[in-house]
Design a protein around this motif. Structure first.
Motif, PDB file in Angstrom:
ATOM      1  N   ALA A 193       0.833  -1.197   0.000  1.00  0.00           N
ATOM      2  CA  ALA A 193       0.000   0.000   0.000  1.00  0.00           C
ATOM      3  C   ALA A 193       0.872   1.254   0.000  1.00  0.00           C
ATOM      4  O   ALA A 193       0.587   2.226  -0.699  1.00  0.00           O
ATOM      5  N   ARG A 194       1.939   1.206   0.758  1.00  0.00           N
ATOM      6  CA  ARG A 194       2.868   2.345   0.798  1.00  0.00           C
ATOM      7  C   ARG A 194       3.542   2.518  -0.565  1.00  0.00           C
ATOM      8  O   ARG A 194       3.757   3.652  -1.012  1.00  0.00           O
ATOM      9  N   ALA A 195       3.842   1.410  -1.217  1.00  0.00           N
ATOM     10  CA  ALA A 195       4.454   1.484  -2.547  1.00  0.00           C
ATOM     11  C   ALA A 195       3.502   2.153  -3.537  1.00  0.00           C
ATOM     12  O   ALA A 195       3.936   2.907  -4.419  1.00  0.00           O
ATOM     13  N   PHE A 196       2.203   1.902  -3.397  1.00  0.00           N
ATOM     14  CA  PHE A 196       1.224   2.521  -4.290  1.00  0.00           C
ATOM     15  C   PHE A 196       1.175   4.031  -4.061  1.00  0.00           C
ATOM     16  O   PHE A 196       1.144   4.816  -5.022  1.00  0.00           O
ATOM     17  N   VAL A 197       1.183   4.452  -2.799  1.00  0.00           N
ATOM     18  CA  VAL A 197       1.172   5.875  -2.482  1.00  0.00           C
ATOM     19  C   VAL A 197       2.431   6.544  -3.032  1.00  0.00           C
ATOM     20  O   VAL A 197       2.372   7.641  -3.600  1.00  0.00           O
ATOM     21  N   GLN A 198       3.561   5.886  -2.883  1.00  0.00           N
ATOM     22  CA  GLN A 198       4.816   6.430  -3.410  1.00  0.00           C
ATOM     23  C   GLN A 198       4.789   6.503  -4.930  1.00  0.00           C
ATOM     24  O   GLN A 198       5.308   7.451  -5.530  1.00  0.00           O
ATOM     25  N   PHE A 199       4.156   5.501  -5.561  1.00  0.00           N
ATOM     26  CA  PHE A 199       4.019   5.503  -7.019  1.00  0.00           C
ATOM     27  C   PHE A 199       3.226   6.715  -7.484  1.00  0.00           C
ATOM     28  O   PHE A 199       3.553   7.349  -8.495  1.00  0.00           O
TER      29      PHE A 199
END
Length: 251
Positions: free
Chosen positions: A227-233
């Motif tokens: 989920a954090r990777a999606f926000v960073q994306f």
């Protein structure tokens, strides 16, 4: 080695490989404001391409509705709203991880009318030629809340009450205007741009709180890293460039 034993080993290997593939497959649920729908639909395939085995499921609705769903225990990994107030409430209820919160984009509120309309501006809303004005329900739709702030600042809110047609989300407002069911409506500039030729921007609306679209990881997610990777994306140059193409402003 006998054929029977070899077959059993092959079958076991296939079973283990299948179990491994199943374990690697992940579904990420992203709850996003309806006004972010088109952008998210364009961004999700890019994220999935960068993360093989990951499937992103979009849940689109008014920001207030998304907050209610999350508070009720809906399985959500990422929450993206159309205003900071809703995410503030999510923070107060400990529904998001505040360390992951960031502004995804900004926007502008506009007054729109059907393409063939001769509406001249906000002052004309009180005239006899305007009988119905659509806006999102201020209690759950940020665009409606921004519109209320703007109309109150202009001293028009009370006078326009009999003409207001409440909508469940900003895209519903846009549909009402595009179909000519109302004489005017308040939507985001990005929404108006998505239906060019069907609606006409009459005026850019001021007098309200800054329009920022924030995003954060849900605190109850079981897939915090993903989920954090999606926000960073969403903050990446490629994602931000796509948002600019769709009319959103920089964070």
């Amino acid at each position: 080695m006998s054929m029977g034993l070899r077959s059993r080993r092959w079958a076991l290997s296939a079973l283990l490989l299948g179990a491994s593939a199943w374990a690697q497959a992940q579904t990420l649920t992203v709850s996003a404001a309806a006004s972010l729908g088109d952008a998210m639909k364009a961004l999700v395939p890019r994220f999935e391409a960068q993360h093989p085995g990951v499937s992103v499921r979009l849940n689109l609705a008014a920001s207030g509705v998304l907050l209610q769903q999350l508070a009720a225990g809906a399985p959500v990994d990422v929450l993206a709203t159309a205003d900071e107030e809703t995410l503030d409430r999510a923070t107060a209820q400990r529904l998001i991880d505040p360390a992951t919160r960031r502004v995804l984009a900004t926007n502008t509120l506009v007054l729109v009318a059907p393409a063939g309309s001769h509406l001249t501006g906000l002052d004309a809303l009180t005239g006899p030629g305007v009988k119905r004005i659509a806006l999102g329900k201020p209690g759950s739709v940020p665009a409606g809340r921004y519109a209320q702030q703007a109309l109150e600042a202009r001293g028009q809110w009370a006078a326009l009450q009999p003409k207001l047609v409440p909508a469940d989300h900003v895209r519903q407002v846009l549909d009402y205007v595009a179909r000519g069911e109302v004489e005017a409506g308040f939507v985001y500039a990005t929404d108006a741009a998505s239906t060019a030729g069907k609606v006409r921007v009459v005026a850019t609306v001021g007098g309200h709180a800054p329009i920022r679209h924030p995003v954060a990881v849900a605190s109850a997610t079981g897939q915090h890293a993903l989920a954090r990777a999606f926000v960073q994306f969403l903050a990446s140059p490629a994602a931000q460039a796509l948002l600019r193409q769709q009319g959103f402003g920089a964070p």
